[in-house]
Design a protein around this motif. Structure first.
Motif, PDB file in Angstrom:
ATOM      1  N   GLY A 400       0.642  -1.174  -0.088  1.00 26.50           N
ATOM      2  CA  GLY A 400      -0.073   0.162  -0.106  1.00 26.50           C
ATOM      3  C   GLY A 400       0.882   1.308  -0.130  1.00 26.50           C
ATOM      4  N   ASN A 401       2.348   1.062  -0.396  1.00 26.16           N
ATOM      5  CA  ASN A 401       2.715   2.373  -0.422  1.00 26.16           C
ATOM      6  C   ASN A 401       2.778   3.186  -1.769  1.00 26.16           C
ATOM      7  N   ALA A 402       2.647   4.407  -1.714  1.00 18.19           N
ATOM      8  CA  ALA A 402       2.468   5.423  -2.897  1.00 18.19           C
ATOM      9  C   ALA A 402       3.608   6.155  -3.326  1.00 18.19           C
ATOM     10  N   GLY A 403       4.053   5.731  -4.595  1.00 21.57           N
ATOM     11  CA  GLY A 403       5.137   6.506  -4.858  1.00 21.57           C
ATOM     12  C   GLY A 403       5.800   5.841  -6.142  1.00 21.57           C
ATOM     13  N   PRO A 404       6.841   6.208  -6.779  1.00 22.93           N
ATOM     14  CA  PRO A 404       7.546   7.312  -6.280  1.00 22.93           C
ATOM     15  C   PRO A 404       6.786   8.666  -6.589  1.00 22.93           C
ATOM     16  N   THR A 405       6.843   9.588  -5.870  1.00 26.27           N
ATOM     17  CA  THR A 405       6.492  11.145  -6.108  1.00 26.27           C
ATOM     18  C   THR A 405       7.292  11.528  -7.375  1.00 26.27           C
ATOM     19  N   GLY A 406       6.713  12.587  -8.075  1.00 25.40           N
ATOM     20  CA  GLY A 406       7.446  13.334  -9.021  1.00 25.40           C
ATOM     21  C   GLY A 406       8.354  14.060  -8.498  1.00 25.40           C
ATOM     22  N   GLU A 407       8.742  15.098  -9.485  1.00 25.83           N
ATOM     23  CA  GLU A 407      10.014  16.164  -9.145  1.00 25.83           C
ATOM     24  C   GLU A 407       9.224  17.233  -8.415  1.00 25.83           C
ATOM     25  N   GLY A 408       9.893  17.795  -7.525  1.00 27.12           N
ATOM     26  CA  GLY A 408       9.480  19.013  -6.722  1.00 27.12           C
ATOM     27  C   GLY A 408       9.137  18.389  -5.304  1.00 27.12           C
ATOM     28  N   ARG A 409       8.543  19.358  -4.595  1.00 28.47           N
ATOM     29  CA  ARG A 409       8.308  19.135  -3.085  1.00 28.47           C
ATOM     30  C   ARG A 409       6.940  18.197  -2.784  1.00 28.47           C
ATOM     31  N   VAL A 410       6.878  17.709  -1.585  1.00 29.60           N
ATOM     32  CA  VAL A 410       5.497  17.352  -1.209  1.00 29.60           C
ATOM     33  C   VAL A 410       5.107  18.232  -0.096  1.00 29.60           C
ATOM     34  N   TRP A 411       3.903  18.252   0.100  1.00 29.04           N
ATOM     35  CA  TRP A 411       3.253  19.394   0.949  1.00 29.04           C
ATOM     36  C   TRP A 411       2.844  18.752   2.238  1.00 29.04           C
ATOM     37  N   TYR A 412       4.173  18.704   3.334  1.00 30.43           N
ATOM     38  CA  TYR A 412       3.556  18.247   4.631  1.00 30.43           C
ATOM     39  C   TYR A 412       3.160  19.414   5.470  1.00 30.43           C
ATOM     40  N   ALA A 413       1.966  19.237   6.005  1.00 25.93           N
ATOM     41  CA  ALA A 413       1.030  20.398   6.814  1.00 25.93           C
ATOM     42  C   ALA A 413       1.983  21.013   7.766  1.00 25.93           C
ATOM     43  N   ALA A 414       2.701  20.116   8.753  1.00 25.51           N
ATOM     44  CA  ALA A 414       3.313  20.806   9.831  1.00 25.51           C
ATOM     45  C   ALA A 414       4.510  21.624   9.505  1.00 25.51           C
ATOM     46  N   ARG A 415       5.332  21.009   8.570  1.00 30.30           N
ATOM     47  CA  ARG A 415       6.372  21.555   7.876  1.00 30.30           C
ATOM     48  C   ARG A 415       5.914  22.931   7.312  1.00 30.30           C
ATOM     49  N   ASP A 416       5.144  22.794   6.642  1.00 28.07           N
ATOM     50  CA  ASP A 416       4.444  24.185   5.760  1.00 28.07           C
ATOM     51  C   ASP A 416       3.646  25.202   6.577  1.00 28.07           C
ATOM     52  N   PHE A 417       3.252  24.845   7.686  1.00 27.49           N
ATOM     53  CA  PHE A 417       2.596  25.883   8.689  1.00 27.49           C
ATOM     54  C   PHE A 417       3.248  27.241   8.383  1.00 27.49           C
ATOM     55  N   ALA A 418       2.363  28.313   8.168  1.00 28.84           N
ATOM     56  CA  ALA A 418       2.840  29.697   8.022  1.00 28.84           C
ATOM     57  C   ALA A 418       1.904  30.818   8.698  1.00 28.84           C
ATOM     58  N   THR A 419       2.445  31.909   8.752  1.00 27.98           N
ATOM     59  CA  THR A 419       1.496  32.923   9.399  1.00 27.98           C
ATOM     60  C   THR A 419       0.748  33.761   8.299  1.00 27.98           C
ATOM     61  N   GLY A 420       0.906  33.345   6.940  1.00 29.35           N
ATOM     62  CA  GLY A 420      -0.145  33.992   5.947  1.00 29.35           C
ATOM     63  C   GLY A 420      -0.970  32.933   5.205  1.00 29.35           C
ATOM     64  N   GLN A 421      -2.135  33.212   4.911  1.00 28.81           N
ATOM     65  CA  GLN A 421      -3.198  32.472   4.084  1.00 28.81           C
ATOM     66  C   GLN A 421      -2.511  32.203   2.893  1.00 28.81           C
ATOM     67  N   GLY A 422      -2.706  31.217   2.130  1.00 30.75           N
ATOM     68  CA  GLY A 422      -2.065  30.618   0.983  1.00 30.75           C
ATOM     69  C   GLY A 422      -0.771  30.225   0.841  1.00 30.75           C
ATOM     70  N   LEU A 423      -0.050  30.611   2.005  1.00 32.60           N
ATOM     71  CA  LEU A 423       1.450  30.424   1.685  1.00 32.60           C
ATOM     72  C   LEU A 423       1.596  28.773   1.623  1.00 32.60           C
ATOM     73  N   ASN A 424       2.620  28.229   0.727  1.00 32.55           N
ATOM     74  CA  ASN A 424       2.810  26.875   0.766  1.00 32.55           C
ATOM     75  C   ASN A 424       1.701  26.200   0.326  1.00 32.55           C
ATOM     76  N   GLN A 425       0.796  26.828  -0.362  1.00 30.30           N
ATOM     77  CA  GLN A 425      -0.559  26.112  -0.694  1.00 30.30           C
ATOM     78  C   GLN A 425      -1.427  25.951   0.162  1.00 30.30           C
ATOM     79  N   TRP A 426      -1.446  26.465   1.573  1.00 33.99           N
ATOM     80  CA  TRP A 426      -2.410  25.967   2.449  1.00 33.99           C
ATOM     81  C   TRP A 426      -3.112  27.364   2.983  1.00 33.99           C
ATOM     82  N   ARG A 427      -4.768  27.310   3.374  1.00 39.69           N
ATOM     83  CA  ARG A 427      -5.262  27.999   4.026  1.00 39.69           C
ATOM     84  C   ARG A 427      -5.623  27.563   5.289  1.00 39.69           C
ATOM     85  N   TYR A 428      -6.183  28.240   6.130  1.00 42.29           N
ATOM     86  CA  TYR A 428      -6.661  27.826   7.606  1.00 42.29           C
ATOM     87  C   TYR A 428      -7.987  28.341   7.820  1.00 42.29           C
ATOM     88  N   GLN A 429      -8.969  27.467   7.802  1.00 41.83           N
ATOM     89  CA  GLN A 429     -10.236  27.762   7.602  1.00 41.83           C
ATOM     90  C   GLN A 429     -11.252  27.221   8.862  1.00 41.83           C
TER      91      GLN A 429
END
Length: 568
Positions: A400-429
């Motif tokens: 059940g392992n998914a991969g390999p992922t493609g080029e570029g990043r993956v989006w891990y919510a804790a690492r990407d946590f930010a002080t602005g909406q939309g940064l690193n593709q995430w919003r907080y709602q």
């Protein structure tokens, strides 16, 4: 490729054994529930011959070290003050009234600096102690051996309970925080049970946090919970000693352990002939490493240089919901180099194991065989697994392992946590009406969270979610930057045990792709949140949602969840 040279079973326990403080039990006993103040700053009016009151505080640690403490006692150090001496503490509190070492006043944490002692704070056979709100700076011509050390020694070192360390900054020591000793509990006994560490920052130590006795007894330390750790750049600076920097977090001689919502980065910053890693596991049982980041174990030419290392003598140890990335070699190393110490019932699941120097998971050596499961991970590399020096996955179920992922990043919510909406593709709602409408939350500088307003529910922080009652939903929303097919992984687990639990779900636009899954109030292990091969268009949203459950009760609803999204 060089396999790790077999460590002695208790490398860290024995390497510094001679440096464990030899404490004595002399000193006057006194009445319980007294608060003592220590303030050596100019104008404090301090005197060591005084009562240690706020009006007449002690100047040095000499009167602190002369006493034996009892339930409810408090030793408070003035914020903004600094001492070049060590604290040697004796006595015990109770579960209802622990003995506390902490800070008072305003300003920076009290600082304990390198002086004549080998330690900053030393506790001898402690039960029900709490050490909080201190900075310990070990730099000096001969740096501190330990920042904080709890020693369980001799026949009196058996059967202790309740040890809490929180909000500490410990740096430039050989070992930042150490719990260990040479007590010899029987198999139905323990040295200490109920250890809690929260908010520990370790930096430029040889090892930031280490547990273990002198013989590798798995029952020596029991029921330990470590959260909100930030262990980084453990390189033994300045001037590391040989073999000083094997890892940042050493888990040995332990049963029933949780490590959650923590970051271990840039460990192993000096050459070690037996190998380096971020988190070291040996002589442990029933361990859950859930929702952590383990990254960037450094290049020093040492063996291993992995994120998490199963050294041996482990049973039922799981790595779940974590980001393992940027390590010089493997994300996870499964050692088979101890004939008498295999790793049994290993679980590696629901993680993102990406952008490491070698394949995500390695089996190393053929002296013993690891058994367990590797399932449901998101991975990047030429292959998911790697075998070195006769290693084998013959007894490990891989599925059940998914991969390999493609080029570029993956989006891990804790690492990407930010002080602005939309940064690193995430919003907080949040949604007050069960998902009919969604509103953006507001970032709160005071506590570093997203809320409707200061102090209000729901709340989102780097790792944690807490919904509001009724039909209220709280969500992290990811927006697809391009067309493609993604996989989703994660592990939702209770951070605050109790209550009637929560529900988690994932929606792609208005469509559920993970139906609401209940997470019971006592479930700290958690549940996997996987979605395979989901086509998305640029601008599509994936909404990761937590609600308070059918009853709408929000008591104890704080939940840890760091979902990850990657293009395949």
């Amino acid at each position: 490729m060089m396999t790790r040279s077999p460590r002695t079973p208790l490398l860290l326990a024995t390497a510094l054994a001679a440096l464990m403080p030899a404490l004595v039990l002399s000193g006057p006993a006194r009445a319980a529930s007294t608060t003592y103040h220590v303030d050596n700053r100019s104008g404090s009016g301090c005197t060591d011959s005084g009562p240690g009151s706020a009006q007449r505080p002690w100047c040095t640690f000499a009167p602190v070290n002369a006493r034996t403490y009892a339930a409810g006692d408090r030793i408070l150090l003035a914020r903004g003050a600094a001492w070049k001496e060590g604290m040697k503490l004796r006595g015990s509190g109770t579960a209802a009234a622990p003995v506390e070492v902490s800070a008072y006043g305003s300003g920076a944490r009290p600082r304990i600096l390198k002086g004549a002692s080998d330690y900053g704070v030393s506790l001898y056979n402690p039960s029900h102690w709490a050490v909080r709100n201190l900075e310990i700076d070990g730099r000096g011509a001969k740096k501190l051996t330990y920042g904080v050390v709890a020693s369980y020694k001799g026949p009196e070192g058996i059967g202790h309970e309740g040890l809490t360390f929180s909000d500490l900054y410990v740096h430039h020591t050989h070992m930042g925080v150490r719990v260990g000793g040479d007590a010899v509990p029987a198999t139905d006994q323990w040295a200490v049970k109920g250890v809690r560490m929260r908010g520990i920052t370790g930096k430029h130590n040889g090892v930031s946090i280490a547990f273990g006795d002198s013989k590798g007894r798995k029952h020596f330390i029991q029921d330990t919970v470590l959260t909100d750790l930030d262990l980084n750049n453990d390189d033994g600076a300045p001037a590391p000693l040989p073999e000083e920097c094997p890892n940042a977090l050493t888990l040995q001689s332990m049963t029933r352990v949780t490590v959650m919502d923590s970051v271990v980065s840039h460990a192993g910053g000096c050459p070690v002939r037996t190998g380096t890693t971020g988190i070291y596991l040996g002589h442990v049982a029933d361990v859950d490493l859930t929702n952590n980041i383990v990254a960037f174990t450094q290049q020093t030419g040492s063996p291993d240089q992995s994120g998490v290392n199963y050294e041996g003598w482990t049973d039922d140890v799981a790595v779940r919901g974590s980001l393992l990335t940027g390590n010089v070699r493997w994300g996870v190393g499964l050692q088979g180099i101890h004939a008498d110490g295999p790793n049994t019932r290993v679980t590696v699941e629901s993680n993102a194991i990406v952008d490491n120097g070698r394949p995500p998971v390695a089996s190393l050596g053929d002296d013993s065989r690891t058994d367990g499961v590797i399932r449901g991970n998101l991975w990047k590399g030429d292959s998911l697994t790697d075998t070195v020096s006769g290693g084998s996955f013959d007894k490990i179920a891989v599925s059940g392992n998914a991969g390999p992922t493609g080029e570029g990043r993956v989006w891990y919510a804790a690492r990407d946590f930010a002080t602005g909406q939309g940064l690193n593709q995430w919003r907080y709602q949040h949604s007050p009406d069960g998902g009919a409408t969604w509103k953006d939350l507001t970032y709160q500088n005071g506590d570093g969270s997203w809320r409707p307003s200061a102090g209000a529910l729901p709340v989102l922080s780097k790792w944690r979610w807490h919904p509001v009652g009724g039909k209220g939903l709280v969500a992290r929303t990811w927006t697809a930057p391009r067309d493609g097919t993604v996989a989703i992984r994660g592990q939702a687990a209770k951070a605050d045990l109790g209550g009637d639990g929560v529900r988690v779900q994932i929606r792609h636009g208005d469509r559920q792709v993970l139906t609401p899954h209940g997470l019971s109030g006592g479930n700290r292990v958690g549940i996997g949140t996987s979605v395979d091969a989901l086509p998305v268009k640029a601008g599509d949203t994936l909404r990761f949602i937590v609600d308070p459950g059918a009853a709408g009760d929000t008591a104890h609803d704080t939940t840890s969840w760091a979902p990850v999204v990657g293009y395949l």
